[in-house]
Design a protein around this motif. Structure first.
Motif, PDB file in Angstrom:
ATOM      1  N   LEU A 127       0.825  -1.209   0.000  1.00 48.34           N
ATOM      2  CA  LEU A 127       0.000   0.000   0.000  1.00 48.34           C
ATOM      3  C   LEU A 127       0.856   1.255   0.000  1.00 48.34           C
ATOM      4  N   LEU A 128       1.866   1.286   0.861  1.00 50.46           N
ATOM      5  CA  LEU A 128       2.706   2.479   0.983  1.00 50.46           C
ATOM      6  C   LEU A 128       3.606   2.688  -0.226  1.00 50.46           C
ATOM      7  N   SER A 129       3.755   1.671  -1.070  1.00 50.07           N
ATOM      8  CA  SER A 129       4.595   1.828  -2.258  1.00 50.07           C
ATOM      9  C   SER A 129       3.929   2.689  -3.322  1.00 50.07           C
ATOM     10  N   HIS A 130       2.638   2.940  -3.216  1.00 48.20           N
ATOM     11  CA  HIS A 130       1.939   3.792  -4.168  1.00 48.20           C
ATOM     12  C   HIS A 130       1.994   5.237  -3.663  1.00 48.20           C
ATOM     13  N   PRO A 131       2.489   6.160  -4.477  1.00 57.33           N
ATOM     14  CA  PRO A 131       2.673   7.549  -4.016  1.00 57.33           C
ATOM     15  C   PRO A 131       1.442   8.183  -3.380  1.00 57.33           C
ATOM     16  N   PRO A 179     -17.650  -3.585   1.843  1.00 60.82           N
ATOM     17  CA  PRO A 179     -17.521  -4.812   2.649  1.00 60.82           C
ATOM     18  C   PRO A 179     -16.390  -4.697   3.658  1.00 60.82           C
ATOM     19  N   GLU A 180     -16.468  -5.532   4.683  1.00 61.22           N
ATOM     20  CA  GLU A 180     -15.475  -5.494   5.760  1.00 61.22           C
ATOM     21  C   GLU A 180     -14.286  -6.403   5.483  1.00 61.22           C
ATOM     22  N   PHE A 181     -14.519  -7.605   4.976  1.00 59.38           N
ATOM     23  CA  PHE A 181     -13.453  -8.597   4.855  1.00 59.38           C
ATOM     24  C   PHE A 181     -13.103  -8.959   3.416  1.00 59.38           C
ATOM     25  N   THR A 182     -13.799  -8.404   2.448  1.00 65.84           N
ATOM     26  CA  THR A 182     -13.569  -8.774   1.051  1.00 65.84           C
ATOM     27  C   THR A 182     -13.473  -7.517   0.193  1.00 65.84           C
ATOM     28  N   PRO A 183     -12.996  -7.647  -1.033  1.00 62.31           N
ATOM     29  CA  PRO A 183     -13.072  -6.527  -1.972  1.00 62.31           C
ATOM     30  C   PRO A 183     -14.531  -6.166  -2.264  1.00 62.31           C
ATOM     31  N   PRO A 184     -14.776  -4.997  -2.844  1.00 63.52           N
ATOM     32  CA  PRO A 184     -16.162  -4.561  -3.075  1.00 63.52           C
ATOM     33  C   PRO A 184     -16.897  -5.465  -4.063  1.00 63.52           C
ATOM     34  N   GLY A 185     -18.239  -5.430  -3.941  1.00 65.66           N
ATOM     35  CA  GLY A 185     -19.084  -6.184  -4.850  1.00 65.66           C
ATOM     36  C   GLY A 185     -19.413  -7.577  -4.387  1.00 65.66           C
ATOM     37  N   CYS A 186     -19.226  -7.889  -3.091  1.00 66.44           N
ATOM     38  CA  CYS A 186     -19.413  -9.253  -2.596  1.00 66.44           C
ATOM     39  C   CYS A 186     -20.437  -9.304  -1.473  1.00 66.44           C
ATOM     40  N   VAL A 187     -21.170 -10.402  -1.413  1.00 63.18           N
ATOM     41  CA  VAL A 187     -21.969 -10.800  -0.258  1.00 63.18           C
ATOM     42  C   VAL A 187     -21.284 -12.027   0.326  1.00 63.18           C
ATOM     43  N   ASP A 223     -10.923   1.244  -3.464  1.00 65.28           N
ATOM     44  CA  ASP A 223      -9.627   0.982  -4.090  1.00 65.28           C
ATOM     45  C   ASP A 223      -8.618   0.456  -3.071  1.00 65.28           C
ATOM     46  N   MET A 224      -8.664   0.991  -1.868  1.00 64.97           N
ATOM     47  CA  MET A 224      -7.725   0.540  -0.838  1.00 64.97           C
ATOM     48  C   MET A 224      -8.008  -0.903  -0.434  1.00 64.97           C
ATOM     49  N   SER A 225      -9.273  -1.313  -0.423  1.00 64.18           N
ATOM     50  CA  SER A 225      -9.581  -2.712  -0.119  1.00 64.18           C
ATOM     51  C   SER A 225      -9.026  -3.634  -1.199  1.00 64.18           C
ATOM     52  N   ILE A 226      -9.137  -3.216  -2.463  1.00 66.83           N
ATOM     53  CA  ILE A 226      -8.572  -4.025  -3.549  1.00 66.83           C
ATOM     54  C   ILE A 226      -7.049  -4.092  -3.424  1.00 66.83           C
ATOM     55  N   LEU A 227      -6.422  -2.960  -3.103  1.00 62.99           N
ATOM     56  CA  LEU A 227      -4.965  -2.970  -2.920  1.00 62.99           C
ATOM     57  C   LEU A 227      -4.568  -3.836  -1.735  1.00 62.99           C
ATOM     58  N   GLY A 228      -5.363  -3.809  -0.662  1.00 59.02           N
ATOM     59  CA  GLY A 228      -5.082  -4.682   0.471  1.00 59.02           C
ATOM     60  C   GLY A 228      -5.174  -6.152   0.092  1.00 59.02           C
ATOM     61  N   TYR A 229      -6.110  -6.485  -0.791  1.00 53.90           N
ATOM     62  CA  TYR A 229      -6.217  -7.868  -1.261  1.00 53.90           C
ATOM     63  C   TYR A 229      -5.025  -8.235  -2.141  1.00 53.90           C
ATOM     64  N   ILE A 247      -9.880  -2.151 -11.656  1.00 49.78           N
ATOM     65  CA  ILE A 247      -8.573  -2.118 -11.004  1.00 49.78           C
ATOM     66  C   ILE A 247      -8.238  -0.669 -10.660  1.00 49.78           C
ATOM     67  N   PRO A 248      -7.730  -0.385  -9.457  1.00 55.53           N
ATOM     68  CA  PRO A 248      -7.382   1.006  -9.108  1.00 55.53           C
ATOM     69  C   PRO A 248      -6.412   1.618 -10.119  1.00 55.53           C
ATOM     70  N   ASN A 249      -6.630   2.885 -10.412  1.00 53.82           N
ATOM     71  CA  ASN A 249      -5.788   3.567 -11.400  1.00 53.82           C
ATOM     72  C   ASN A 249      -4.314   3.561 -11.021  1.00 53.82           C
ATOM     73  N   CYS A 250      -4.036   3.647  -9.729  1.00 50.27           N
ATOM     74  CA  CYS A 250      -2.630   3.721  -9.322  1.00 50.27           C
ATOM     75  C   CYS A 250      -1.881   2.435  -9.630  1.00 50.27           C
ATOM     76  N   VAL A 251      -2.582   1.297  -9.766  1.00 45.70           N
ATOM     77  CA  VAL A 251      -1.919   0.048 -10.138  1.00 45.70           C
ATOM     78  C   VAL A 251      -1.451   0.111 -11.580  1.00 45.70           C
TER      79      VAL A 251
END
Length: 587
Positions: A166-170, A236-244, A413-419, A537-541
């Motif tokens: 996460l911290l590697s992205h400016p 969502p709390e434990f998953t990337p967005p778009g999930c049940v 986006d941060m949840s996706i990066l965390g995954y 996918i997050p733009n920063c990726v």
């Protein structure tokens, strides 16, 4: 003449050391009295135990509000963090307090201590610090402020593959640093805390939790395990967005969602951050996930924040469908509150797909869907049996549009990066770019393909799949390929999702997908379906790919603005952004 009793040399040396320490303490205090060094906060003592390690002593009911990340271990007494009481028998817990969220507060609990002499309690505290290799000078300084009802906490520097990625992205390089400078003097304790990775903040920046909430959390924590059903597909709390999903929570979660992305017990990829366009499929997905709940432990169901218009009607349907024992309704003081969702209100009010007692009109369904929603005789005549807990917090600016610390899209986006951070190797300190990792090769004939949120012509399907975020799913039907092209599904299945991946590329000659995913190989063997949703996918990726010379893959600035959809995304003006927001957007 009686013999003179000689004093042991060890006692003389100890007394000389005590006098010397007292003299140095008085000498240091003279600087504080002169205003040259700011006095430390009463009862708060922080000393460096070793490199990257500090010991903190808190007086009873004293709190430390901080931003940063560390590993926390209680050596003596007990402290409370996010409603969880951490005692000396608990292992070290990772704690994350980023600037994107309310700062966490660590509070010393004046809990019951064993009936022992102060001397024995001091010895126990010293032994605990000695067991964790706390230096003698640090132990002496802390024990000077020791009391029987204080708390002693060990703080260790925390560095994980997820946080490094996460911290590697400016845009996120200062994620765990306070973005608003505090106008306060810098104390020696602040320097010690900073060496661990946390910064002390003003108490008014911390998360406020009422005593009633603490009592409710204490009762819930008594259970060794809690099931958590996530129905909020946008946050969502434990998953990337778009999930049940349905997850088993067995340990405290001390951080925002991007710090604890995990594989749930049951998960379905809905593929969008809102169910407004297809509420029937959303309810089918929710019923499918709920069927996995075994009713052996308490279940917490988190619903969406969409409570206006059809969203409120859908919430009524969810309450009728799941039959909870308690409903917690939260309103804010400066927002037009909706009616309390009492059992009588749910009984009389019509939902989006269900009927109320006195309002027979409802949205029309097809024959199959209407059949699945038929209630047994007498079920509609009875009032739902649950207890309504109506919470009316008075937090300042709570619920005001535009006052969010960070926009919800950035949190997604941060949840996706965390995954994606789980792709990093734990034993390598450096961050490996995603394009340097080796993807899996998946034949076209091994998996079926479906675009969830829109219709795509079969001739353009590979353009949509390339460089996209896909759900790795398992459908019960066998995948049969009759042509050389990809296997396309005509309908979106309600099926298990085992994880997510990025389609790095598509090899049309060899008929292969190149997929990058942290899902373990034993689970990948079960994957036979790729679902492509409206999650990007997050733009920063894409923009921040390191070591690329020339044009960056999948990124271009050479396009025609006259083409529909080619213009720059329009910002929402009604969202007021603060000066310390984090935007994963290089445009």
């Amino acid at each position: 003449m009686p013999a003179r009793r000689s004093r042991p040399r060890r006692a003389l040396a100890r007394n000389r050391g005590a006098r010397t320490e007292t003299a140095w303490r008085e000498f240091a205090a003279s600087f504080a009295r002169a205003g040259m060094v700011p006095p430390a906060e009463p009862g708060l003592a922080a000393v460096e135990a070793a490199e990257g390690t500090a010991v903190l002593l808190l007086a009873p009911r004293q709190a430390l509000t901080f931003t940063g990340k560390c590993r926390l271990r209680c050596l003596y007494g007990a402290v409370r963090l996010l409603g969880f009481a951490v005692a000396s028998h608990h292992p070290g817990l990772p704690v994350f307090s980023p600037a994107t969220h309310c700062a966490l507060s660590l509070e010393a609990l004046p809990g019951a201590r064993p009936l022992a002499a102060l001397r024995q309690l001091r010895a126990a505290a010293r032994a605990a610090m000695r067991a964790h290799r706390v230096r003698r000078q640090a132990r002496v300084k802390l024990m000077a402020r020791f009391s029987s009802d204080c708390a002693v906490v060990l703080l260790e520097h925390l560095d994980t593959p997820v946080t490094r990625f996460l911290l590697s992205h400016p845009p996120l390089s200062r994620l765990f640093e306070p973005q608003k400078k505090e106008e306060s003097s810098f104390t020696p304790e602040d320097a010690v805390l900073a060496s661990v990775g946390i910064v002390k903040c003003s108490p008014d920046r911390g998360l406020l939790v009422s005593e009633s909430m603490y009592l409710a959390l204490d009762e819930l924590i008594q259970a060794c395990c809690v099931e958590y059903m996530e129905c909020d597909i946008g946050q969502p709390e434990f998953t990337p967005p778009g999930c049940v999903s349905l997850s088993s929570v067995t340990e405290p979660v001390l951080g925002p969602p991007f710090t604890h992305q995990q594989t749930p017990r049951k998960m379905v990829y809905y593929g969008q951050i809102s169910c407004e366009q297809d509420t029937e499929r959303y309810l089918d997905v929710m019923k499918y996930v709920f069927s996995c709940y075994k009713k052996e432990v308490p279940l917490i169901i988190n619903t969406m924040g969409w409570v206006k218009g059809e969203g409120l009607l859908l919430l009524i349907d969810i309450i009728r469908l799941l039959s909870p024992s308690h409903v917690v309704q939260m309103d804010v003081c400066d927002w037009k509150a909706m009616a309390p969702l009492t059992p009588e209100h749910i009984h009389l009010r019509a939902g989006l797909h269900t009927k109320g007692k006195q309002q027979p009109k409802c949205k029309q369904l097809d024959v199959g869907a209407a059949e699945s929603w038929k209630c047994s005789e007498g079920e509609d005549a009875s009032v739902p049996q649950y207890k309504l807990l109506y919470v009316h917090p008075e937090f300042p600016r709570a619920g005001v549009a535009g006052e969010a610390r960070v926009h919800s899209g950035i949190l997604r986006d941060m949840s996706i990066l965390g995954y994606l951070g789980h792709l990093q190797y734990p034993d390598i300190g450096a961050v490996l770019p995603l394009h340097s990792l080796v993807p899996y090769q998946v034949p076209f004939s091994a998996v079926a393909l479906r675009v969830i949120h829109t219709d795509v012509a079969p001739t353009n399907i590979m353009y949509a799949v390339n460089a996209s975020w896909v759900g790795l799913c398992c459908i019960p039907d066998e995948v049969r390929c009759q042509t050389d092209g990809p296997v396309l599904l005509t309908q979106t299945p309600v099926c298990d999702c085992l994880g997510f991946g990025i389609v790095r590329g598509v090899d049309m000659e060899k008929k292969l997908y190149h997929i990058l995913t942290p899902v373990p190989p034993e689970n990948l063997r079960l994957v036979n379906c790729l679902l492509l949703g409206n999650i990007a996918i997050p733009n920063c990726v894409l923009v921040g790919q390191q070591g690329i010379e020339g044009e960056i893959p999948y990124v271009t600035s050479d396009y025609n603005y006259s083409i529909l959809g080619a213009g720059k995304l329009r910002k929402k003006k009604h969202f007021k952004r603060k000066e310390f927001t984090f935007e994963c957007d290089y445009t």
